[in-house]
Design an enzyme around this catalytic site. Structure first.
Site, PDB file in Angstrom:
ATOM      1  N   GLU A 279       2.349   1.514   0.387  1.00 12.32           N
ATOM      2  CA  GLU A 279       2.942   0.311   0.974  1.00 12.32           C
ATOM      3  C   GLU A 279       3.320   0.560   2.444  1.00 12.32           C
ATOM      4  OE1 GLU A 279       6.588  -0.579  -1.028  1.00 12.32           O
ATOM      5  OE2 GLU A 279       6.693  -2.608  -0.217  1.00 12.32           O
TER       6      GLU A 279
ATOM      7  N   GLU B  20       4.766   3.903 -15.427  1.00 16.36           N
ATOM      8  CA  GLU B  20       4.211   3.567 -14.109  1.00 16.36           C
ATOM      9  C   GLU B  20       2.743   3.980 -14.091  1.00 16.36           C
ATOM     10  OE1 GLU B  20       6.276   4.575 -10.432  1.00 16.36           O
ATOM     11  OE2 GLU B  20       4.402   4.287  -9.308  1.00 16.36           O
TER      12      GLU B  20
ATOM     13  N   ASP C   4      -5.304   0.165  -6.437  1.00 20.10           N
ATOM     14  CA  ASP C   4      -6.428   0.142  -5.481  1.00 20.10           C
ATOM     15  C   ASP C   4      -6.913  -1.300  -5.327  1.00 20.10           C
ATOM     16  OD1 ASP C   4      -6.891   3.060  -5.002  1.00 20.10           O
ATOM     17  OD2 ASP C   4      -7.073   3.022  -7.182  1.00 20.10           O
TER      18      ASP C   4
END
Ligand SMILES: C[S@@+](CC[C@H](N)C(=O)[O-])C[C@H]1O[C@@H](n2cnc3c(N)ncnc32)[C@H](O)[C@@H]1O
Length: 229
Positions: free
Chosen positions: A211, A60, A135
């Site tokens: 999110e 990740e 970003d």
């Protein structure tokens, strides 16, 4: 032509190093648990030795506070995960989670993910790469800082195994459209979406912090999942 290190063109970074606020818990986790979970970006590792087994390996990139990575790792004990993040307080937060939950299938690089991917991850070794809410660099003059560029996708493509996947999610429509264009243009990976565009959020991806902030602001969310063929 091979350029000596000094004359290599400067690579535009996808992040700005910021210290930001760090909690006492994060600071303590960095001090006490760093050696147990963090990998040295200057060393070469055999990841099967690092994890003590041969398991599917996932990365990740830009895990932020690491809540999402810890949750996915806890739900998939048969997989190994490498998280890469440049923001030290976020690394401290993930170290706290790993220690609290006793997770043994996660390791961390606190370093630029592009350098790690390029120099430390063997080709054809990854079962999946997650890039959740990178970003967005919304201003046009900053688009060059966005991590999803053709060279980045080509690099990922080299690192993925056959049938390995790249999963990106963003709450910035213009970035989603741009990602779709770039990903669709690289040969060797195919879109898993039935209509050739975006996917529904798969069950394995929890909502991330970034999110949730976007959703509160009324943003949409776009998931893109491409598979190496
Ligand atoms: C907008 S935040 C999203 C964090 C998290 N994925 C989430 O959804 O809550 C993007 C993160 O990517 C990290 N980042 C950006 N470029 C990176 C790079 N090249 N290598 C490692 N981390 C990076 C930033 O430090 C930041 O924490």
């Amino acid at each position: 032509m091979h350029l000596p290190e000094k004359t290599k063109p400067f690579r535009i970074r996808s992040f700005i190093r910021r210290q930001g606020r760090i909690t006492q818990g994060q600071q303590q986790a960095l001090a006490y648990h760093w050696d147990k979970y963090c990998l040295n970006p200057t060393k070469d590792y055999d990841f099967a030795k690092v994890f003590g087994r041969n398991a599917p390996l996932f990365i990740e990139i830009g895990f932020g506070t690491g809540d999402c990575l810890a949750k996915i790792a806890a739900e998939n004990p048969d997989h190994d995960y490498i998280g890469i993040e440049v923001h030290r307080p976020g690394v401290g937060h993930l170290l706290m989670l790993l220690e609290q939950q006793g997770l043994t299938n996660v390791r961390i690089y606190c370093h630029d993910a592009l350098d790690i991917l390029e120099h430390k991850i063997p080709d054809h070794s990854l079962s999946g790469v997650h890039l959740f809410f990178p970003d967005p660099w919304p201003k046009t003059r900053h688009h060059k800082r966005r991590i999803v560029r053709t060279e980045f996708v080509e690099l990922l493509n080299k690192k993925l195994k056959t049938n390995g996947y790249f999963h990106a999610a963003t709450d910035w429509q213009n970035y989603a459209e741009n990602m779709l264009k770039i990903l669709s243009s690289v040969t060797g990976i195919i879109n898993t979406s039935p209509d050739g565009s975006y996917c529904d959020r798969p069950e394995y991806r929890p909502l991330t912090r970034f999110e949730q902030r976007g959703i509160r602001l009324g943003h949409g969310v776009w998931d893109l999942i491409f598979k190496k063929i």
